[in-house]
Scaffold this motif. Structure first.
Motif, PDB file in Angstrom:
ATOM      1  N   LEU A 168       0.824  -1.205   0.000  1.00 39.79           N
ATOM      2  CA  LEU A 168       0.000   0.000   0.000  1.00 39.79           C
ATOM      3  C   LEU A 168       0.858   1.255   0.000  1.00 39.79           C
ATOM      4  CD1 LEU A 168      -2.778  -1.143   2.483  1.00 39.79           C
ATOM      5  CD2 LEU A 168      -3.184  -0.311   0.166  1.00 39.79           C
ATOM      6  N   ASN A 169       1.922   1.249   0.798  1.00 42.07           N
ATOM      7  CA  ASN A 169       2.832   2.389   0.824  1.00 42.07           C
ATOM      8  C   ASN A 169       3.499   2.600  -0.534  1.00 42.07           C
ATOM      9  OD1 ASN A 169       2.381   3.097   3.503  1.00 42.07           O
ATOM     10  ND2 ASN A 169       3.964   1.720   4.276  1.00 42.07           N
ATOM     11  N   ASP A 170       3.836   1.496  -1.196  1.00 39.28           N
ATOM     12  CA  ASP A 170       4.465   1.602  -2.516  1.00 39.28           C
ATOM     13  C   ASP A 170       3.547   2.291  -3.525  1.00 39.28           C
ATOM     14  OD1 ASP A 170       6.775   0.426  -1.662  1.00 39.28           O
ATOM     15  OD2 ASP A 170       6.678  -1.316  -2.982  1.00 39.28           O
ATOM     16  N   THR A 171       2.234   2.058  -3.439  1.00 39.11           N
ATOM     17  CA  THR A 171       1.329   2.692  -4.394  1.00 39.11           C
ATOM     18  C   THR A 171       1.348   4.210  -4.251  1.00 39.11           C
ATOM     19  OG1 THR A 171      -0.639   2.593  -2.941  1.00 39.11           O
ATOM     20  CG2 THR A 171      -0.205   0.689  -4.375  1.00 39.11           C
ATOM     21  N   ARG A 172       1.603   4.705  -3.051  1.00 38.34           N
ATOM     22  CA  ARG A 172       1.664   6.151  -2.831  1.00 38.34           C
ATOM     23  C   ARG A 172       2.920   6.757  -3.439  1.00 38.34           C
ATOM     24  NH1 ARG A 172      -0.588   3.881   1.851  1.00 38.34           N
ATOM     25  NH2 ARG A 172      -2.691   4.677   2.268  1.00 38.34           N
ATOM     26  N   LEU A 173       3.928   5.921  -3.650  1.00 36.62           N
ATOM     27  CA  LEU A 173       5.197   6.387  -4.208  1.00 36.62           C
ATOM     28  C   LEU A 173       5.273   6.206  -5.722  1.00 36.62           C
ATOM     29  CD1 LEU A 173       7.570   4.786  -1.530  1.00 36.62           C
ATOM     30  CD2 LEU A 173       6.650   7.110  -1.535  1.00 36.62           C
ATOM     31  N   THR A 174       4.381   5.369  -6.264  1.00 34.99           N
ATOM     32  CA  THR A 174       4.509   4.993  -7.679  1.00 34.99           C
ATOM     33  C   THR A 174       3.348   5.435  -8.557  1.00 34.99           C
ATOM     34  OG1 THR A 174       3.504   2.837  -7.175  1.00 34.99           O
ATOM     35  CG2 THR A 174       5.925   2.955  -7.165  1.00 34.99           C
ATOM     36  N   LEU A 175       2.143   5.522  -7.995  1.00 32.67           N
ATOM     37  CA  LEU A 175       0.947   5.751  -8.805  1.00 32.67           C
ATOM     38  C   LEU A 175       0.268   7.060  -8.420  1.00 32.67           C
ATOM     39  CD1 LEU A 175      -0.571   2.152  -8.609  1.00 32.67           C
ATOM     40  CD2 LEU A 175       0.816   3.095 -10.455  1.00 32.67           C
ATOM     41  N   GLU A 176      -0.489   7.612  -9.353  1.00 31.59           N
ATOM     42  CA  GLU A 176      -1.211   8.849  -9.108  1.00 31.59           C
ATOM     43  C   GLU A 176      -2.688   8.684  -9.441  1.00 31.59           C
ATOM     44  OE1 GLU A 176       1.577  12.609  -9.805  1.00 31.59           O
ATOM     45  OE2 GLU A 176       1.383  11.402 -11.631  1.00 31.59           O
TER      46      GLU A 176
END
Length: 263
Positions: A168-176
């Motif tokens: 979930l944290n990775d999605t905040r760093l990779t996707l918009e």
């Protein structure tokens, strides 16, 4: 891409990296920071997350590790670099660097949002060298089998759900925007299903980085088909994509990066 041979079927991709070409170098230079930190993070400060600083951080993590760990780190990096070129229908939602410390990343190696926006894919990468008495086909099959077993265990494990928190944290760093919202909704749904003892519809990307001299042996199309048949006849995954990358000299990729810090 020059120096890279690619064989693609519906569910499997075989890549033979014969040389680190200028095209490959340019691709790495342009995207490495995004793979390591996440595209959203890098877009906020291009100077701070420069290619040169990213390489320096990679080497600080890579150099102290034992060789077997280095093989795994470099193999996973190659998969991160090549996946967007090989599977355009999958949007990466994973960050290569472990964010808390300079150890091996915990949780899922790879995560992807499918092109339909209703499918989430989980990935696992395994790397290893072919022994003198073995073949590239045998090593590839072994790596994919280990990756499949490892990923299936993680997706069934209701006691260590922190890997979903990391995803979930990775999605905040990779996707918009909508992509990020959709990915997080799917991840939370899967996590809650596993937490309650249920089974999720598992979509897997299984990657094996096979290291050996190319004049010794190569993975064959027949070997790839056998791997695909073996995974497809199992009951662990509802859908699967298999990626096998052969690298003649793994060190060539790392040495290319090392040249950046010396120049």
């Amino acid at each position: 891409m020059e120096g890279i041979d690619v064989e693609v079927t519906e569910s499997a991709t075989l890549v033979i990296v014969r040389a680190i070409s200028e095209d490959f170098r340019a691709h790495v230079r342009g995207r490495l920071a995004e793979y390591c930190y996440g595209a959203v993070t890098v877009s906020e400060d291009l100077n701070f997350y420069s290619f040169e600083k990213t390489v320096a951080e990679f080497l600080r993590r890579y150099d102290p590790k034992p060789r077997t760990t280095q093989l795994g780190m470099a193999g996973e990096l190659i998969v991160h670099v090549l996946m967007p070129l090989l599977h355009a229908e999958l949007t990466s939602a994973a960050v290569y660097f472990n964010k808390e410390e300079r150890s091996i990343k915990k949780g899922f190696d790879l995560t992807f949002l499918g092109s339909s926006d209703t499918a989430f894919w989980y990935g696992e990468v395994k790397s290893g060298e072919v022994s003198a008495s073995s073949s590239a086909d045998e090593k590839a099959a072994s790596l994919i089998e280990i990756a499949a077993s490892s990923l299936a265990s993680m997706l069934d494990d209701a006691h260590h759900l922190s890997r979903w928190d990391a995803a979930l944290n990775d999605t905040r760093l990779t996707l918009e925007g909508g992509y990020a919202s959709t990915a997080r909704e799917l991840l939370r749904s899967d996590s809650e299903t596993v937490r309650q003892g249920g089974a999720i519809r598992k979509r897997a990307v299984l990657a094996g980085a096979v290291m050996h001299e190319l004049d010794h042996c190569e993975v064959t199309n027949e070997g790839m088909q056998q791997i695909l048949d073996s995974i497809s006849t199992g009951e662990d995954f509802a859908d699967v994509r298999i990626l096998v990358i052969q690298q003649d000299a793994l060190e060539a990729v790392v040495e290319h990066l090392r040249e950046v810090t010396i120049a």
